[in-house]
Design a protein around this motif. Sequence first.
Motif, PDB file in Angstrom:
ATOM      1  N   TYR A   1       0.840  -1.197   0.000  1.00  0.00           N
ATOM      2  CA  TYR A   1       0.000   0.000   0.000  1.00  0.00           C
ATOM      3  C   TYR A   1       0.877   1.249   0.000  1.00  0.00           C
ATOM      4  O   TYR A   1       1.907   1.291   0.673  1.00  0.00           O
ATOM      5  CB  TYR A   1      -0.901   0.037   1.238  1.00  0.00           C
ATOM      6  N   SER A   2       0.413   2.272  -0.709  1.00  0.00           N
ATOM      7  CA  SER A   2       1.123   3.549  -0.692  1.00  0.00           C
ATOM      8  C   SER A   2       0.807   4.270   0.619  1.00  0.00           C
ATOM      9  O   SER A   2      -0.204   3.988   1.273  1.00  0.00           O
ATOM     10  CB  SER A   2       0.682   4.409  -1.872  1.00  0.00           C
ATOM     11  N   LYS A   3       1.655   5.223   0.977  1.00  0.00           N
ATOM     12  CA  LYS A   3       1.393   6.031   2.175  1.00  0.00           C
ATOM     13  C   LYS A   3       0.062   6.761   2.042  1.00  0.00           C
ATOM     14  O   LYS A   3      -0.673   6.917   3.010  1.00  0.00           O
ATOM     15  CB  LYS A   3       2.533   7.030   2.398  1.00  0.00           C
ATOM     16  N   GLU A   4      -0.238   7.175   0.838  1.00  0.00           N
ATOM     17  CA  GLU A   4      -1.498   7.864   0.576  1.00  0.00           C
ATOM     18  C   GLU A   4      -2.691   6.948   0.878  1.00  0.00           C
ATOM     19  O   GLU A   4      -3.646   7.352   1.529  1.00  0.00           O
ATOM     20  CB  GLU A   4      -1.521   8.320  -0.882  1.00  0.00           C
ATOM     21  N   ASP A   5      -2.625   5.699   0.395  1.00  0.00           N
ATOM     22  CA  ASP A   5      -3.695   4.740   0.677  1.00  0.00           C
ATOM     23  C   ASP A   5      -3.812   4.444   2.169  1.00  0.00           C
ATOM     24  O   ASP A   5      -4.917   4.306   2.691  1.00  0.00           O
ATOM     25  CB  ASP A   5      -3.471   3.425  -0.072  1.00  0.00           C
TER      26      ASP A   5
ATOM     27  N   ASN B   1      -3.278   6.398   4.529  1.00  0.00           N
ATOM     28  CA  ASN B   1      -3.936   7.535   5.174  1.00  0.00           C
ATOM     29  C   ASN B   1      -5.397   7.657   4.740  1.00  0.00           C
ATOM     30  O   ASN B   1      -6.297   7.715   5.566  1.00  0.00           O
ATOM     31  CB  ASN B   1      -3.206   8.847   4.874  1.00  0.00           C
ATOM     32  N   ASP B   2      -5.618   7.663   3.426  1.00  0.00           N
ATOM     33  CA  ASP B   2      -6.952   7.944   2.882  1.00  0.00           C
ATOM     34  C   ASP B   2      -7.915   6.762   2.981  1.00  0.00           C
ATOM     35  O   ASP B   2      -9.124   6.968   3.088  1.00  0.00           O
ATOM     36  CB  ASP B   2      -6.854   8.372   1.415  1.00  0.00           C
TER      37      ASP B   2
END
Length: 120
Positions: free
Chosen positions: A28-32, A34-35
Motif C-alpha cells: 500500500y502507498s502512504k497515501e492509501d 492515510n486515505d
Amino acid sequence: MIIESSNYQSLKPFKQSGYYTSYYVPYYSKEDLNDKKDIIIAQINQIIQSGNISALSFAYYLYDFVKEAKFKIDKNGKKVDIDLLTWNEGDDYNTNSSTKAFYDPQVKVILAGAKKKGYR
C-alpha cells in the motif's frame, strides 16, 4: 513450510489440510494508508475472519500500520493474535535484530538480506 498468497480464498484447502498459511498484504502507498485506512483494516479483518490464514505477510515498512490496526478479531468476535511475517531484505541480520519487530512475540519471521558475491 509457509503457503502464502494474495488470494486468501485459495488458501482455504491448505489451511483445512493443516498447513500454515499466510495472506500476502499488498504494497500500500502512504497515501492509501492515510486515505483508505479504515477500508484496508476492514478488508484485512474480513480475511482474518475467513479462517483461511494463520498469518499476515507484509513488507517491513507496513509494520507500524499493521500493529496500530490491531487485527485481532475472529469471525466469532473474539480477540486473536494473528502471527506476523515480514521481510526487510534490504537490511542484514544485525540491522534487523535491532528493530522493534525483532522483539515482538507476534512476529514469527523476518526475512533479511545477505549479500555475497552479487547474489542473495
